[in-house]
Design a protein around this motif. Structure first.
Motif, mmCIF file in Angstrom:
data_model
loop_
_atom_site.group_PDB
_atom_site.id
_atom_site.type_symbol
_atom_site.label_atom_id
_atom_site.label_comp_id
_atom_site.label_asym_id
_atom_site.label_seq_id
_atom_site.Cartn_x
_atom_site.Cartn_y
_atom_site.Cartn_z
ATOM 1 N N GLU A 124 23.389 98.539 28.951
ATOM 2 C CA GLU A 124 24.014 99.797 29.333
ATOM 3 C C GLU A 124 25.298 100.056 28.534
ATOM 4 O O GLU A 124 26.197 99.216 28.493
ATOM 5 C CB GLU A 124 24.336 99.783 30.825
ATOM 6 C CG GLU A 124 24.918 101.097 31.330
ATOM 7 C CD GLU A 124 25.267 101.030 32.803
ATOM 8 O OE1 GLU A 124 24.931 99.997 33.433
ATOM 9 O OE2 GLU A 124 25.874 101.982 33.313
ATOM 10 N N GLY A 125 25.346 101.205 27.914
ATOM 11 C CA GLY A 125 26.553 101.623 27.209
ATOM 12 C C GLY A 125 26.656 101.161 25.779
ATOM 13 O O GLY A 125 27.472 101.691 25.005
ATOM 14 N N VAL A 145 32.873 99.746 29.672
ATOM 15 C CA VAL A 145 31.707 100.614 29.461
ATOM 16 C C VAL A 145 30.415 99.909 29.838
ATOM 17 O O VAL A 145 29.512 100.504 30.456
ATOM 18 C CB VAL A 145 31.658 101.099 27.996
ATOM 19 C CG1 VAL A 145 30.362 101.854 27.726
ATOM 20 C CG2 VAL A 145 32.855 102.000 27.700
ATOM 21 N N THR A 146 30.295 98.647 29.497
ATOM 22 C CA THR A 146 29.036 97.931 29.739
ATOM 23 C C THR A 146 29.028 97.207 31.071
ATOM 24 O O THR A 146 27.977 96.713 31.501
ATOM 25 C CB THR A 146 28.776 96.910 28.620
ATOM 26 O OG1 THR A 146 29.829 95.930 28.636
ATOM 27 C CG2 THR A 146 28.743 97.584 27.262
ATOM 28 N N GLY A 147 30.184 97.120 31.708
ATOM 29 C CA GLY A 147 30.247 96.425 32.985
ATOM 30 C C GLY A 147 30.108 94.929 32.873
ATOM 31 O O GLY A 147 29.657 94.270 33.813
ATOM 32 N N GLY A 157 42.219 95.760 23.211
ATOM 33 C CA GLY A 157 41.752 97.054 23.695
ATOM 34 C C GLY A 157 40.252 97.233 23.505
ATOM 35 O O GLY A 157 39.561 97.743 24.386
ATOM 36 N N GLY A 158 39.746 96.825 22.351
ATOM 37 C CA GLY A 158 38.313 96.930 22.099
ATOM 38 C C GLY A 158 37.509 96.061 23.043
ATOM 39 O O GLY A 158 36.454 96.462 23.551
ATOM 40 N N TRP A 159 38.022 94.862 23.250
ATOM 41 C CA TRP A 159 37.343 93.939 24.184
ATOM 42 C C TRP A 159 37.308 94.533 25.582
ATOM 43 O O TRP A 159 36.273 94.525 26.274
ATOM 44 C CB TRP A 159 38.091 92.598 24.204
ATOM 45 C CG TRP A 159 37.249 91.457 24.656
ATOM 46 C CD1 TRP A 159 36.989 91.099 25.960
ATOM 47 C CD2 TRP A 159 36.526 90.541 23.828
ATOM 48 N NE1 TRP A 159 36.174 90.006 25.989
ATOM 49 C CE2 TRP A 159 35.873 89.631 24.690
ATOM 50 C CE3 TRP A 159 36.396 90.386 22.466
ATOM 51 C CZ2 TRP A 159 35.090 88.600 24.227
ATOM 52 C CZ3 TRP A 159 35.613 89.352 22.001
ATOM 53 C CH2 TRP A 159 34.967 88.476 22.873
ATOM 54 N N TRP A 160 38.443 95.094 26.001
ATOM 55 C CA TRP A 160 38.541 95.691 27.340
ATOM 56 C C TRP A 160 37.621 96.910 27.446
ATOM 57 O O TRP A 160 36.902 97.068 28.437
ATOM 58 C CB TRP A 160 39.997 96.090 27.585
ATOM 59 C CG TRP A 160 40.193 96.931 28.817
ATOM 60 C CD1 TRP A 160 40.284 96.491 30.112
ATOM 61 C CD2 TRP A 160 40.298 98.358 28.868
ATOM 62 N NE1 TRP A 160 40.444 97.555 30.962
ATOM 63 C CE2 TRP A 160 40.465 98.716 30.226
ATOM 64 C CE3 TRP A 160 40.279 99.354 27.902
ATOM 65 C CZ2 TRP A 160 40.608 100.028 30.621
ATOM 66 C CZ3 TRP A 160 40.428 100.661 28.320
ATOM 67 C CH2 TRP A 160 40.586 100.991 29.656
ATOM 68 N N LEU A 161 37.606 97.756 26.433
ATOM 69 C CA LEU A 161 36.779 98.962 26.472
ATOM 70 C C LEU A 161 35.301 98.609 26.560
ATOM 71 O O LEU A 161 34.541 99.213 27.338
ATOM 72 C CB LEU A 161 37.047 99.808 25.228
ATOM 73 C CG LEU A 161 36.236 101.099 25.110
ATOM 74 C CD1 LEU A 161 36.605 102.061 26.232
ATOM 75 C CD2 LEU A 161 36.461 101.757 23.741
#
Lengths: 36, 305
Positions: free
Chosen positions: B83-84, A33-35, A25-29
């Motif tokens: 970004e982010g 967020v950063t693209g 989940g952290g990896w996916w998030l």
């Protein structure tokens, strides 16, 4: 009795599974967020 | 829900047939967690690990651009943050702390040992970030980057030393285990008629292990005396459910009647322990008086209860 003992072990497997889900989940998030 | 965990989750918390495991200076443990407690505990574990993962990846992103970046504000920014990443780092820390609280709180409600998982957040954070420092310090262009290497060594020490101390401080049996467990077994094996619940012994298989059941090499008179007292308390709880007297239940669980050797613990020591149990609220007034009388009667007969 045996089932209750194994229940404890099952719960610990759930803890490990939750940790693995946290990594995923952290990896996916981060990726969302950063693209990246 | 798996068949294995369902009975454990469905156990009643305050089933009078179940002996509440007790330990000196601690509250009696519950016999089984609620499903919501377990689910929120698992959510806490997942969120904590997720926050650590986000922080780890964010740190690497910043180190990829030299280790320093900025965003926002009225100033001219030489190196903008990816970004982010700034938002993720700011959010990950409080979210991780919240998750640690969830693990500690709900872990303490579902069983011994579970809350201590929260303590792993410290070594997990510093060891993972220390790894980043060491990796980037060793792979820096133009040779080692000593600043990052020093940070890496410090972080690894901050995370690793407490972890090693904690591991070395664990009893030997705990180090061999696969993690805390809880287990139930018929109390008949120790002279009673109910069910005893593990104190969260970290061994993978056993239920509540009375001190007298330990290897003889580390059994002390205090252990044996405490075992005797635990049997008495167990008898009292069974007596409550069965409507029998404490004295009857205590006699039923008497290790002497079960063919075991009499524990050599002194009467005074047992009375003091009963008093402590009463002070903690583990024993009611009537229970205390009956148990006290049972100890005195047994001593008058020339043995120990």
């Amino acid at each position: 009795v045996t089932e209750e003992r194994s229940g404890g072990r099952w719960a610990w497997l759930l803890v490990v599974a939750a940790a693995a889900a946290g990594v995923a989940g952290g990896w996916w998030l981060y990726g969302i967020v950063t693209g990246t | 829900m798996t068949p294995g965990i369902a009975p454990w989750l469905s156990a009643r918390r305050y089933d009078p047939r179940v002996v509440q495991p007790m330990r000196e200076g601690s509250m009696p443990a519950r016999t089984g967690p609620r499903l919501t407690d377990l689910l929120l505990y698992l959510v806490g574990v997942a969120v904590l690990v997720g926050a650590l993962t986000v922080a780890w990846r964010s740190m690497r992103a910043v180190m990829d651009i030299g280790g320093m970046c900025a965003s926002g504000g009225p100033y001219h920014i030489a190196v903008r943050c990816p970004e982010g990443v700034d938002i993720l780092l700011i959010v990950a820390i409080p979210v991780g702390l919240l998750a640690v609280g969830m693990i500690a709180w709900f872990g303490s409600r579902i069983g011994p040992g579970f809350a201590s998982v929260a303590a792993l957040a410290w070594p997990a954070l510093f060891l993972s970030l220390g790894w980043n420092f060491l990796e980037y310090g060793l792979a820096a262009t133009g040779g080692w980057d000593w600043a990052w290497l020093i940070c890496g060594v410090l972080f690894v020490a901050m995370g690793g030393i407490p972890l090693l101390v904690a591991i070395r401080g664990m009893p030997r049996g705990d180090r061999r285990s696969s993690g805390p467990t809880w287990a139930a077994r018929p109390a008949a094996s120790s002279g009673g008629a109910g069910v005893t619940v593990s104190m969260g012994g970290i061994r993978p298989s056993p239920g509540l292990t009375y001190p007298s059941e330990r290897a003889s090499s580390d059994a002390t008179p205090q252990h044996v005396g405490l075992a005797s007292l635990l049997r008495q308390v167990q008898g009292m709880t069974v007596a409550e459910a069965a409507g029998t007297t404490v004295a009857e239940a205590t006699r039923a669980g008497d290790p002497a009647e079960a063919g075991e050797a009499d524990p050599p613990a002194g009467m005074v020591e047992q009375l003091e322990r009963l008093a402590r149990l009463k002070e903690r609220g583990a024993l009611g007034e009537l229970e205390y008086l009956q148990a006290k009388q049972a100890v005195i009667d047994a001593a008058a007969k020339g043995g120990t209860a």
